[in-house]
Design a protein around this motif. Structure first.
Motif, PDB file in Angstrom:
ATOM      1  N   THR A   1      14.642  41.229  12.458  1.00 50.29           N
ATOM      2  CA  THR A   1      14.362  39.842  12.105  1.00 50.29           C
ATOM      3  C   THR A   1      15.609  39.027  12.416  1.00 50.29           C
ATOM      4  O   THR A   1      16.632  39.186  11.761  1.00 50.29           O
TER       5      THR A   1
ATOM      6  N   GLU B   1       8.942  32.053  24.799  1.00 48.38           N
ATOM      7  CA  GLU B   1       9.979  32.863  25.431  1.00 48.38           C
ATOM      8  C   GLU B   1       9.831  32.751  26.943  1.00 48.38           C
ATOM      9  O   GLU B   1       8.768  33.046  27.489  1.00 48.38           O
TER      10      GLU B   1
ATOM     11  N   ASN C   1      13.625  37.198  28.835  1.00 44.93           N
ATOM     12  CA  ASN C   1      14.057  38.239  27.915  1.00 44.93           C
ATOM     13  C   ASN C   1      14.671  39.332  28.780  1.00 44.93           C
ATOM     14  O   ASN C   1      13.974  39.974  29.567  1.00 44.93           O
TER      15      ASN C   1
ATOM     16  N   HIS D   1      10.507  44.571  23.151  1.00 42.11           N
ATOM     17  CA  HIS D   1      10.607  43.450  22.217  1.00 42.11           C
ATOM     18  C   HIS D   1      10.250  42.143  22.904  1.00 42.11           C
ATOM     19  O   HIS D   1      10.980  41.658  23.747  1.00 42.11           O
ATOM     20  N   LYS D   2       9.112  41.596  22.518  1.00 48.80           N
ATOM     21  CA  LYS D   2       8.665  40.319  23.085  1.00 48.80           C
ATOM     22  C   LYS D   2       8.359  39.347  21.959  1.00 48.80           C
ATOM     23  O   LYS D   2       7.799  39.708  20.952  1.00 48.80           O
ATOM     24  N   ASN D   3       8.759  38.106  22.159  1.00 47.01           N
ATOM     25  CA  ASN D   3       8.506  37.020  21.212  1.00 47.01           C
ATOM     26  C   ASN D   3       7.798  35.926  21.991  1.00 47.01           C
ATOM     27  O   ASN D   3       8.314  34.840  22.138  1.00 47.01           O
TER      28      ASN D   3
ATOM     29  N   VAL E   1       6.402  31.386  19.452  1.00 41.01           N
ATOM     30  CA  VAL E   1       6.727  31.346  18.028  1.00 41.01           C
ATOM     31  C   VAL E   1       6.702  29.910  17.538  1.00 41.01           C
ATOM     32  O   VAL E   1       7.005  28.979  18.276  1.00 41.01           O
TER      33      VAL E   1
ATOM     34  N   ILE F   1      13.282  29.564  13.854  1.00 39.67           N
ATOM     35  CA  ILE F   1      12.281  30.516  14.328  1.00 39.67           C
ATOM     36  C   ILE F   1      12.775  31.911  13.994  1.00 39.67           C
ATOM     37  O   ILE F   1      13.979  32.140  13.857  1.00 39.67           O
ATOM     38  N   GLU F   2      11.814  32.827  13.834  1.00 34.06           N
ATOM     39  CA  GLU F   2      12.134  34.219  13.566  1.00 34.06           C
ATOM     40  C   GLU F   2      11.583  35.062  14.696  1.00 34.06           C
ATOM     41  O   GLU F   2      10.486  34.807  15.199  1.00 34.06           O
ATOM     42  N   GLY F   3      12.334  36.065  15.071  1.00 38.65           N
ATOM     43  CA  GLY F   3      11.852  36.972  16.105  1.00 38.65           C
ATOM     44  C   GLY F   3      12.694  38.222  16.136  1.00 38.65           C
ATOM     45  O   GLY F   3      13.655  38.360  15.388  1.00 38.65           O
ATOM     46  N   LYS F   4      12.320  39.142  16.995  1.00 40.76           N
ATOM     47  CA  LYS F   4      13.095  40.356  17.202  1.00 40.76           C
ATOM     48  C   LYS F   4      14.071  40.125  18.344  1.00 40.76           C
ATOM     49  O   LYS F   4      13.742  39.456  19.324  1.00 40.76           O
TER      50      LYS F   4
END
Length: 85
Positions: free
Chosen positions: A15, A28, A31, A43-45, A48, A62-65
């Motif tokens: 997170t 995104e 990446n 890991h893809k966002n 968001v 924003i939250e993402g991996k």
């Protein structure tokens, strides 16, 4: 508006929050973990939405991996009014 986030340690950030000045939808656009760049591709966002709540002095976030050893770039696709929650 482009937002660039870097995670250079060899550790996955499950997170990861990024403070932003504008509310909206972010997509995104790059990446470095993508298989096309020699990454693992795990890991893809893709898209968001911002969340209301200050982070690093910005009113939204924003939250993402975040994959390890990576750079992720988001682009603001849809700006929303501050009243829209």
């Amino acid at each position: 508006l482009l937002v660039v986030a870097c995670n250079f340690p060899p550790v996955v950030r499950e997170t990861y929050n990024i403070g932003l000045p504008f509310k909206g939808t972010y997509t995104e656009v790059l990446n470095s973990d993508d298989k096309d760049f020699g990454g693992a591709g795990h890991h893809k966002n893709e898209t968001v939405e911002t969340k209301v709540g200050e982070w690093n002095g910005r009113p939204f976030h924003i939250e993402g991996k975040m994959p390890p050893l990576s750079v992720v770039v988001f682009e603001l696709k849809e700006l929303k009014k501050a009243e829209e929650i």
